[in-house]
Design a protein around this motif. Structure first.
Motif, PDB file in Angstrom:
ATOM      1  N   ALA A  19      -9.497 134.269  37.590  1.00 39.72           N
ATOM      2  CA  ALA A  19      -9.710 133.286  38.723  1.00 39.72           C
ATOM      3  C   ALA A  19     -10.827 133.335  39.421  1.00 39.72           C
ATOM      4  CB  ALA A  19      -8.311 133.277  39.707  1.00 39.72           C
ATOM      5  N   TYR A  20     -11.190 134.452  39.690  1.00 34.71           N
ATOM      6  CA  TYR A  20     -12.670 134.651  40.615  1.00 34.71           C
ATOM      7  C   TYR A  20     -13.856 134.097  39.809  1.00 34.71           C
ATOM      8  CZ  TYR A  20     -16.281 137.052  43.094  1.00 34.71           C
ATOM      9  OH  TYR A  20     -17.535 137.083  43.764  1.00 34.71           O
ATOM     10  N   ARG A  21     -13.671 134.596  38.540  1.00 31.14           N
ATOM     11  CA  ARG A  21     -15.113 133.822  37.764  1.00 31.14           C
ATOM     12  C   ARG A  21     -14.851 132.535  37.905  1.00 31.14           C
ATOM     13  NH1 ARG A  21     -14.572 138.803  33.103  1.00 31.14           N
ATOM     14  NH2 ARG A  21     -16.245 139.789  33.901  1.00 31.14           N
ATOM     15  N   GLY A  27     -18.527 126.677  41.589  1.00 31.01           N
ATOM     16  CA  GLY A  27     -19.000 126.487  42.815  1.00 31.01           C
ATOM     17  C   GLY A  27     -18.644 127.065  44.306  1.00 31.01           C
ATOM     18  N   ARG A  28     -17.542 127.570  44.211  1.00 28.54           N
ATOM     19  CA  ARG A  28     -16.960 128.267  45.409  1.00 28.54           C
ATOM     20  C   ARG A  28     -17.694 129.421  45.771  1.00 28.54           C
ATOM     21  NH1 ARG A  28     -14.469 123.838  45.700  1.00 28.54           N
ATOM     22  NH2 ARG A  28     -12.398 123.599  44.949  1.00 28.54           N
ATOM     23  N   GLY A  29     -17.709 129.733  47.056  1.00 28.97           N
ATOM     24  CA  GLY A  29     -18.322 130.756  47.532  1.00 28.97           C
ATOM     25  C   GLY A  29     -17.549 132.149  47.453  1.00 28.97           C
ATOM     26  N   ASP A  30     -18.171 133.211  47.272  1.00 28.96           N
ATOM     27  CA  ASP A  30     -17.556 134.747  47.227  1.00 28.96           C
ATOM     28  C   ASP A  30     -16.335 134.876  48.191  1.00 28.96           C
ATOM     29  OD1 ASP A  30     -17.541 137.330  46.142  1.00 28.96           O
ATOM     30  OD2 ASP A  30     -18.177 137.940  48.197  1.00 28.96           O
ATOM     31  N   LEU A  31     -16.615 134.371  49.328  1.00 28.82           N
ATOM     32  CA  LEU A  31     -15.310 134.840  50.193  1.00 28.82           C
ATOM     33  C   LEU A  31     -14.233 133.943  49.952  1.00 28.82           C
ATOM     34  CD1 LEU A  31     -16.874 135.675  53.744  1.00 28.82           C
ATOM     35  CD2 LEU A  31     -16.030 137.074  52.246  1.00 28.82           C
ATOM     36  N   GLN A  32     -14.207 132.561  49.872  1.00 29.81           N
ATOM     37  CA  GLN A  32     -13.480 131.691  49.364  1.00 29.81           C
ATOM     38  C   GLN A  32     -12.627 132.198  48.048  1.00 29.81           C
ATOM     39  OE1 GLN A  32     -14.506 127.565  48.785  1.00 29.81           O
ATOM     40  NE2 GLN A  32     -12.636 126.804  49.255  1.00 29.81           N
ATOM     41  N   GLY A  35     -10.709 135.293  48.828  1.00 24.13           N
ATOM     42  CA  GLY A  35      -9.361 134.912  49.623  1.00 24.13           C
ATOM     43  C   GLY A  35      -8.365 134.467  48.468  1.00 24.13           C
ATOM     44  N   ALA A  36      -8.891 133.585  47.721  1.00 26.64           N
ATOM     45  CA  ALA A  36      -7.895 132.877  46.661  1.00 26.64           C
ATOM     46  C   ALA A  36      -7.472 133.985  45.740  1.00 26.64           C
ATOM     47  CB  ALA A  36      -8.613 131.910  45.803  1.00 26.64           C
ATOM     48  N   CYS A  37      -8.257 134.758  45.437  1.00 27.36           N
ATOM     49  CA  CYS A  37      -7.805 135.945  44.486  1.00 27.36           C
ATOM     50  C   CYS A  37      -6.708 137.048  45.311  1.00 27.36           C
ATOM     51  CB  CYS A  37      -8.861 136.778  43.883  1.00 27.36           C
ATOM     52  SG  CYS A  37      -9.862 135.438  42.758  1.00 27.36           S
ATOM     53  N   THR A  38      -6.917 137.374  46.387  1.00 30.99           N
ATOM     54  CA  THR A  38      -6.067 138.212  47.178  1.00 30.99           C
ATOM     55  C   THR A  38      -4.609 137.643  47.142  1.00 30.99           C
ATOM     56  OG1 THR A  38      -7.865 139.088  48.451  1.00 30.99           O
ATOM     57  CG2 THR A  38      -5.764 139.349  49.437  1.00 30.99           C
ATOM     58  N   THR A  39      -4.490 136.220  47.467  1.00 29.08           N
ATOM     59  CA  THR A  39      -3.378 135.471  47.592  1.00 29.08           C
ATOM     60  C   THR A  39      -2.746 135.395  46.194  1.00 29.08           C
ATOM     61  OG1 THR A  39      -4.190 134.065  49.227  1.00 29.08           O
ATOM     62  CG2 THR A  39      -2.282 133.050  47.897  1.00 29.08           C
ATOM     63  N   LEU A  40      -3.456 135.313  45.084  1.00 29.19           N
ATOM     64  CA  LEU A  40      -3.149 135.387  43.812  1.00 29.19           C
ATOM     65  C   LEU A  40      -2.164 136.608  43.675  1.00 29.19           C
ATOM     66  CD1 LEU A  40      -2.679 134.052  41.004  1.00 29.19           C
ATOM     67  CD2 LEU A  40      -5.022 134.821  40.602  1.00 29.19           C
ATOM     68  N   TYR A  41      -2.996 137.677  43.954  1.00 29.86           N
ATOM     69  CA  TYR A  41      -2.472 138.888  43.596  1.00 29.86           C
ATOM     70  C   TYR A  41      -0.987 139.014  44.499  1.00 29.86           C
ATOM     71  CZ  TYR A  41      -1.565 144.093  43.638  1.00 29.86           C
ATOM     72  OH  TYR A  41      -1.128 145.261  43.668  1.00 29.86           O
ATOM     73  N   ARG A  42      -0.918 138.704  45.854  1.00 26.45           N
ATOM     74  CA  ARG A  42       0.275 138.809  46.329  1.00 26.45           C
ATOM     75  C   ARG A  42       1.335 137.817  45.811  1.00 26.45           C
ATOM     76  NH1 ARG A  42       0.303 138.787  52.386  1.00 26.45           N
ATOM     77  NH2 ARG A  42       2.010 140.339  51.749  1.00 26.45           N
ATOM     78  N   ILE A  43       0.961 136.938  45.098  1.00 25.00           N
ATOM     79  CA  ILE A  43       2.106 136.157  44.309  1.00 25.00           C
ATOM     80  C   ILE A  43       2.654 137.016  43.270  1.00 25.00           C
ATOM     81  CG2 ILE A  43       2.354 134.239  42.943  1.00 25.00           C
ATOM     82  CD1 ILE A  43       0.230 132.744  44.493  1.00 25.00           C
TER      83      ILE A  43
END
Length: 79
Positions: A19-21, A27-32, A35-43
């Motif tokens: 997902a991060y890659r 084109g998403r920024g690093d922090l965005q 954040g999305a990957c942190t949410t994915l992990y918590r899922i």
């Protein structure tokens, strides 16, 4: 940076790295993307605290994406 990561044993770790890659390539920024990957992990691990999720996601991104390492990480307890 190598893109081969089929050696990653944990599905959650592989999902986060993929997902991060893909987010960064799209084109998403690093922090965005982080954040999305942190949410994915918590899922995958709703029992994890936000602090734990951020720590693991940061470790995995650093290990697999930034360093391009193929060695295993300590990661979480799932397989």
């Amino acid at each position: 940076m190598g893109r081969e990561f089929s050696h990653i044993a944990r599905r959650c770790e592989r999902a986060v790295v993929t997902a991060y890659r893909e987010l960064r390539d799209g084109g998403r920024g690093d922090l965005q993307a982080f954040g999305a990957c942190t949410t994915l992990y918590r899922i995958h691990h709703p029992e994890a605290s936000m602090t734990e999720a951020r720590r693991l996601v940061a470790e995995w991104i650093d290990h697999h994406v930034v360093r391009g390492a193929s060695s295993p990480t300590d990661g979480c307890d799932c397989a």
